[in-house]
Design a protein around this motif. Structure first.
Motif, PDB file in Angstrom:
ATOM      1  N   ALA A   1      -3.485  -2.192  -4.476  1.00 47.86           N
ATOM      2  CA  ALA A   1      -3.942  -1.158  -3.549  1.00 47.86           C
ATOM      3  C   ALA A   1      -4.931  -0.195  -4.204  1.00 47.86           C
ATOM      4  O   ALA A   1      -5.037   0.963  -3.805  1.00 47.86           O
TER       5      ALA A   1
ATOM      6  N   TYR B   1       0.836  -1.211   0.000  1.00 51.62           N
ATOM      7  CA  TYR B   1       0.000   0.000   0.000  1.00 51.62           C
ATOM      8  C   TYR B   1       0.869   1.259   0.000  1.00 51.62           C
ATOM      9  O   TYR B   1       0.731   2.100  -0.904  1.00 51.62           O
TER      10      TYR B   1
ATOM     11  N   ASN C   1      -3.354  -7.761   0.079  1.00 51.25           N
ATOM     12  CA  ASN C   1      -3.374  -6.549  -0.735  1.00 51.25           C
ATOM     13  C   ASN C   1      -4.557  -6.585  -1.686  1.00 51.25           C
ATOM     14  O   ASN C   1      -4.812  -7.599  -2.333  1.00 51.25           O
TER      15      ASN C   1
END
Length: 598
Positions: free
Chosen positions: A200, A127, A263
């Motif tokens: 992300a 991220y 993720n």
């Protein structure tokens, strides 16, 4: 259950003793990076990695991300709290410019702590990792207004960033992309299209997500010459610069992936979203490549990180697991069997990974230092020389470290035997997570083609010739030192193989480009072996010098370094001859079969 301990001592040894970070205090940001400050930062990063990020790695893999009916995404339990700790600690802005709220410290230091954090929780660190790349692109190509608008919040970590390249029909060949941009008449554009594999792309850990999106403006030329880059925020900004209404950006789905489950890798839909051009119209690739090159270095570091945590768990298991007796006689007479670490083949596995990790760490930090010099030095010649090496090393670092990182997670899993195949031991996750690093940010075959097809010939071969000279000068300068002769002779032999392979390409690839394509992956790994060997030679010289100076506190550590260096030179570096032999066979047999024969 898995274990992890950040390699603090090894990192400090590389930074302080092998690279001599203090010698670069003339560069902006380096004066504050004193040994005490570096040790404090590295130590605190280790604590964050071990105590906050690592404990939620396995659970994050098991839980994954959840997309809701309104298109929002929830990250695994504990991720938001851990990200808040990362953000509040100022880690995202460690090397960012002070004018935008960063600390301006060396990128080399950012890279050092990045290994710890990625090893502890690769999914979570993606991220902020993508945000780093977006920051780099805006810094280099954004307008002053765009920098003031977006960078402070991104450096702070309140907003995160993404990069949007890939479409369902279009991966490496970006000239095929269909996402379109229609001018609004006020300097903004309406962005419409679909992007896939967006790491992300949607999550619950930031107030806004700043998407960098490649699109084609109406009427632009076909192919890559007609691509532009746009800033497309998830939420439009109000007059006060705060997030306001939604912006026609939504997560259509979360990709069902082999690994990195924590993720949120998203399908992103753009429905006339408002976007703002970065840089010049139809010049989007140059701006995006700033982000991609930053990401490629980070992905190479991920390969090292996942190899390190897999190694630690395999070594720990090998010390405890009792099976059979040593070939040379009983080693644990009080036990019914010896620990498997006594067996030569287990030792071969562990030493191979260990030798790679320690040289790979040095190579990653050495390359990061080149980046610092290229971006911060006031000497144009010094900047150019560093940038040449950085450009050359980027595909090598990405391709070699991730190929080997995956190989080593599999080898580490093998140490566990059947237990390595069971999820509770965590080795399966490392294998699954490592696999993606070979693919994203440009699959490794593309990295090899980039190296052979572009980087070797760039500026008349200036970069590769400089690398050859640096390694050759090291060998020649230490030729008379008996302590180092075993290392320098092996390194020189590997360098000779690399130079011969390079000359073969020069003589055989221009007229027949398939020869370059056929040998590119072997060449990338041949380069990787030589530069890793160079790192080991530098490490060995440092260790020998410190021992000769009477070092006692680290004596055992330094002696172990020398043993591992010899292992690399004797057992791993000779592979250069194999790689060279493969390259010199050319493309004839590789391309001979008709496509229907496959």
């Amino acid at each position: 259950m898995p274990i992890f301990k950040a390699p603090v001592d090894d990192t400090l040894f590389i930074l302080n003793d092998v690279l001599g970070l203090e010698r670069y205090h003339n560069l902006p940001g380096f004066a504050d990076a004193t040994p005490d400050m570096v040790a404090a930062i590295v130590g605190e990063a280790a604590r964050l990695a071990e105590e906050e990020l690592f404990p939620i790695n396995l659970s994050g893999d098991q839980e994954g991300c959840t997309r809701h009916d309104d298109g929002t995404v929830t990250t695994p339990a504990g991720f938001r709290k851990a990200f808040d700790l990362y953000r509040e600690g100022g880690w995202l802005g460690l090397a960012a410019p002070e004018e935008f709220g960063g600390q301006g410290l060396p990128y080399t230091l950012h890279t050092a702590v990045g290994e710890f954090l990625s090893a502890a929780n690769m999914s979570l660190m993606m991220y902020p990792g993508l945000t780093q790349g977006a920051i780099a692109a805006i810094l280099e190509h954004g307008s002053e207004e765009q920098k003031r608008t977006y960078l402070p919040k991104m450096v702070e970590g309140t907003w995160t960033g993404t990069m949007n390249l890939t479409e369902p029909h279009c991966g490496t060949d970006l000239g095929l992309l269909r996402t379109k941009a229609v001018p609004n008449g006020d300097g903004s554009h309406r962005i419409s299209g679909q992007k896939i594999f967006i790491s992300a792309g949607e999550h619950d850990m930031a107030e806004n997500i700043i998407h960098l999106v490649l699109a084609r403006i109406e009427g632009a030329p076909e192919g890559v010459k007609g691509i532009s880059l746009f800033i497309v925020p998830k939420f439009k900004l109000n007059d006060d610069g705060q997030p306001g209404e939604g912006n026609g950006v939504s997560c259509g789905a979360i990709e069902e992936k082999m690994g990195i489950h924590g993720n949120s890798t998203c399908v992103m839909n753009y429905d006339e979203a408002t976007g703002y051009l970065i840089g010049a119209e139809n010049k989007g690739l140059s701006a995006m490549f700033v982000m991609m090159n930053e990401a490629r270095l980070a992905v190479g570091m991920q390969g090292l990180a996942i190899s390190e945590i897999a190694y630690q768990n395999a070594a720990n298991y090998a010390r405890d697991r009792l099976q059979g007796r040593s070939l040379s006689g009983v080693k644990a007479p009080d036990q019914k069997a010896d620990p498997i670490i006594v067996h030569p083949d287990v030792r071969r596995t562990l030493m191979t990974i260990k030798a790679f990790n320690e040289a790979g760490r040095a190579l990653t930090l050495w390359t990061a230092l080149k980046s610092d010099i290229a971006h911060r030095s006031g000497n144009e010649q010094e900047r150019q020389a560093a940038d040449d090496i950085l450009s050359l090393m980027t595909p090598i670092l990405k391709g070699v470290l991730t190929d080997k990182g995956f190989d080593h997670t599999v080898m580490a899993q093998q140490v566990f035997g059947g237990h390595g195949y069971i999820e509770e031991h965590g080795m399966s996750q490392y294998v699954r997570d490592a696999r993606i690093a070979m693919i994203y940010e440009g699959a490794n075959g593309i990295q090899a083609l980039d190296l052979v097809g572009r980087k070797l010939a760039m500026n008349g071969g200036r970069a590769v010739m400089a690398l050859f000279k640096e390694i050759g000068d090291f060998c020649e300068g230490n030729r008379g030192d008996d302590r180092l002769s075993g290392y320098t002779k092996a390194l020189k032999k590997g360098l000779n193989d690399l130079q011969a392979a390079t000359m073969w390409f020069m003589q055989n690839a221009m007229a027949k480009p398939d020869n370059a394509g056929a040998g590119s992956t072997d060449y990338m790994h041949l380069c990787g072996l030589v530069v890793l060997g160079y790192m080991w030679a530098k490490i060995a010289k440092t260790a020998e010098d410190k021992l000769a100076a009477g070092e006692t506190a680290q004596a055992d550590y330094l002696k172990n370094k020398l043993i591992t260096a010899r292992f690399f030179m004797e057992r791993i570096l000779p592979e250069t001859a194999l790689r060279k032999a493969r390259i010199e066979t050319g493309a004839d047999t590789l391309m001979a079969l008709d496509a229907a024969a496959f």
